[in-house]
Design a protein around this motif. Structure first.
Motif, short mmCIF file in Angstrom:
data_model
loop_
_atom_site.label_atom_id
_atom_site.label_comp_id
_atom_site.label_asym_id
_atom_site.label_seq_id
_atom_site.Cartn_x
_atom_site.Cartn_y
_atom_site.Cartn_z
N ALA A 112 -4.55 -13.81 -14.26
CA ALA A 112 -4.25 -12.55 -14.84
C ALA A 112 -5.94 -11.88 -14.37
N TRP A 113 -6.66 -12.86 -15.10
CA TRP A 113 -8.13 -12.38 -14.99
C TRP A 113 -8.73 -12.90 -14.10
N LEU A 114 -8.33 -14.52 -13.63
CA LEU A 114 -8.72 -14.52 -12.17
C LEU A 114 -8.85 -14.15 -10.90
N PHE A 115 -6.84 -13.26 -10.95
CA PHE A 115 -7.16 -12.75 -9.63
C PHE A 115 -7.65 -11.41 -9.87
N PHE A 116 -7.59 -10.41 -10.53
CA PHE A 116 -8.57 -9.62 -10.80
C PHE A 116 -9.99 -9.48 -10.93
N ILE A 117 -10.35 -10.18 -11.17
CA ILE A 117 -12.15 -10.84 -10.46
C ILE A 117 -12.39 -11.06 -9.09
N ILE A 118 -10.96 -12.08 -8.62
CA ILE A 118 -11.53 -12.03 -7.62
C ILE A 118 -11.18 -10.90 -6.06
N ASN A 119 -9.96 -10.30 -6.43
CA ASN A 119 -9.77 -9.08 -5.68
C ASN A 119 -10.42 -7.89 -5.91
N ILE A 120 -11.43 -7.74 -7.39
CA ILE A 120 -12.97 -6.82 -7.22
C ILE A 120 -14.04 -7.37 -6.40
N PHE A 121 -13.84 -9.02 -6.00
CA PHE A 121 -14.88 -9.47 -5.61
C PHE A 121 -14.21 -9.07 -3.92
N LYS A 122 -13.40 -9.21 -3.50
CA LYS A 122 -12.90 -8.95 -2.42
C LYS A 122 -13.48 -7.67 -1.43
N LEU A 123 -13.14 -6.88 -2.33
CA LEU A 123 -13.33 -5.47 -2.15
C LEU A 123 -14.19 -4.69 -1.04
N PRO A 124 -15.76 -5.23 -1.25
CA PRO A 124 -16.66 -4.81 -0.65
C PRO A 124 -16.84 -5.54 1.00
N PHE A 125 -15.78 -6.34 1.24
CA PHE A 125 -15.62 -7.31 2.39
C PHE A 125 -14.41 -6.58 2.89
N HIS A 126 -13.82 -5.99 2.13
CA HIS A 126 -12.57 -5.47 3.21
C HIS A 126 -13.05 -3.66 2.84
N ILE A 127 -14.36 -3.39 3.06
CA ILE A 127 -14.19 -1.79 2.82
C ILE A 127 -15.64 -2.37 3.61
N PHE A 128 -16.24 -2.54 3.69
CA PHE A 128 -17.77 -2.89 4.96
C PHE A 128 -17.75 -3.52 6.22
N SER A 150 -10.83 -28.02 -3.69
CA SER A 150 -10.32 -27.94 -2.51
C SER A 150 -9.24 -26.87 -2.66
N MET A 151 -8.59 -26.91 -3.97
CA MET A 151 -7.25 -25.83 -3.74
C MET A 151 -8.04 -25.09 -4.23
N GLY A 152 -9.04 -24.28 -4.65
CA GLY A 152 -10.08 -23.01 -5.11
C GLY A 152 -10.20 -22.87 -3.36
N ILE A 153 -11.24 -23.65 -2.69
CA ILE A 153 -11.11 -23.16 -0.95
C ILE A 153 -10.20 -22.97 -0.53
N MET A 154 -8.90 -23.40 -0.86
CA MET A 154 -8.03 -23.15 -0.01
C MET A 154 -6.89 -21.54 -0.29
N ALA A 155 -7.20 -21.02 -1.33
CA ALA A 155 -7.16 -20.34 -2.57
C ALA A 155 -7.28 -18.87 -1.93
N GLY A 156 -9.00 -19.30 -2.37
CA GLY A 156 -9.97 -18.23 -1.30
C GLY A 156 -9.78 -17.64 -0.30
N ILE A 157 -9.23 -18.64 0.75
CA ILE A 157 -9.20 -18.37 2.25
C ILE A 157 -8.05 -17.93 2.42
N THR A 158 -6.79 -18.45 1.77
CA THR A 158 -5.94 -17.50 1.81
C THR A 158 -5.47 -16.03 1.66
N THR A 159 -6.08 -15.77 0.33
CA THR A 159 -6.31 -14.83 -0.67
C THR A 159 -6.60 -14.09 0.44
N MET A 160 -8.13 -14.01 1.39
CA MET A 160 -8.76 -13.09 2.36
C MET A 160 -8.26 -12.58 2.98
N ILE A 161 -6.98 -14.26 3.97
CA ILE A 161 -6.62 -13.90 5.06
C ILE A 161 -4.90 -13.05 4.92
#
Length: 273
Positions: free
Chosen positions: A200-216, A162-173
């Motif tokens: 640090a590693w968690l957010f580095f990975i997740i921010n890279i993961f978000k890039l294509p969605f922001h671009i495309f 639940s914490m992970g899903i909420m973190a993912g939603i809020t980091t994208m929006i």
């Protein structure tokens, strides 16, 4: 002597430098003085936050949303965060606890995908209001956590999910996963440096993961926004150096309350903007 491959590599670097300089000179960004000020201040705060001072990243989202609008600002922030993440993973890499990343990351990625779907077709007004609600909600949650006398947190997999899903939603929006991810890491009782290194590693990975969605998908990262990111990098570097100095000097209780207050105020300004 430098071999032929080395010469080619240096030549490519030189061409890249010339091309980047040329593009920077061609593309003039029509920003107001206030937009430049808020953007540079945000870049500086990113650097400070990535140096290990937690709790201030939430202010970045508010400042950038005020300067560029809610949805557009999300794409502007992500590349800047990645620059800061690179420093953080290099500096704190030895403290990383990968078992917690493996446990939390899949849920967070799922949350990002949900966030992409939710935010894709939202108009600017709805997105702005949603972001303001996310910011205010994060402030309330952080304030509640600070005031909470008992810090015992569930360690069941459903809690991580639940914490992970909420973190993912809020980091994208809103690039605001900290309130949820911090609680998860605190529940794991990680020491300070391991907390910072793992995050640090968690957010580095997740921010890279978000890039294509922001671009495309959202199209919030463009050539113009990337050029602006390049111009803001010095602000991040300055923030990193200042943050390293401040991390042992600043009184956590005072600055945390100040940041929560300023962020709550900023979220109200976003709603009224």
């Amino acid at each position: 002597m430098i071999g032929s491959k080395g010469i080619i590599f240096l030549y490519i670097l030189l061409l890249n430098f010339i091309y980047t300089h040329y593009m920077l000179s061609l593309l003039s960004l029509e920003l107001t003085s206030m937009q430049w000020f808020l953007a540079l201040l945000s870049a500086f705060i990113i650097g400070v936050s990535k140096s290990g001072i937690k709790g201030i990243a939430i202010l970045i989202v508010t400042l950038m949303a005020l300067a560029f609008g809610a949805k557009e600002s999300t794409g502007l922030i992500v590349p800047l965060l990645i620059v800061g993440d690179i420093f953080a993973v290099i500096y704190y890499n030895r403290h990383t606890q990968w078992k917690y990343i493996v446990r939390f990351l899949p849920w967070m990625m799922l949350g990002v995908l949900i966030g992409v779907f939710i935010g894709k077709d939202l108009d600017e007004l709805t997105f702005k209001n949603s972001m303001a609600v996310v910011i205010l909600g994060s402030v309330i949650m952080m304030y509640w956590w600070d005031r909470k006398k008992s810090k015992n947190v569930p360690t069941h997999w459903a809690f991580a999910g639940s914490m992970g899903i909420m973190a993912g939603i809020t980091t994208m929006i809103g690039n605001l996963a900290g309130a949820f991810s911090n609680i998860f890491f605190l529940a794991m009782r990680l020491p300070k440096n391991e907390f910072i290194g793992t995050a640090a590693w968690l957010f580095f990975i997740i921010n890279i993961f978000k890039l294509p969605f922001h671009i495309f998908v959202w199209k919030t990262i463009t050539l113009d926004s990337f050029i602006l990111n390049l111009k803001l990098i010095p602000g991040i570097l300055l923030g990193l150096f200042v943050g390293i100095f401040l991390v042992t000097k600043i009184k956590e209780g005072f600055y945390r309350k100040m940041i929560l207050f300023l962020t709550a105020l900023g979220s109200l300004l976003i709603l009224l903007r």
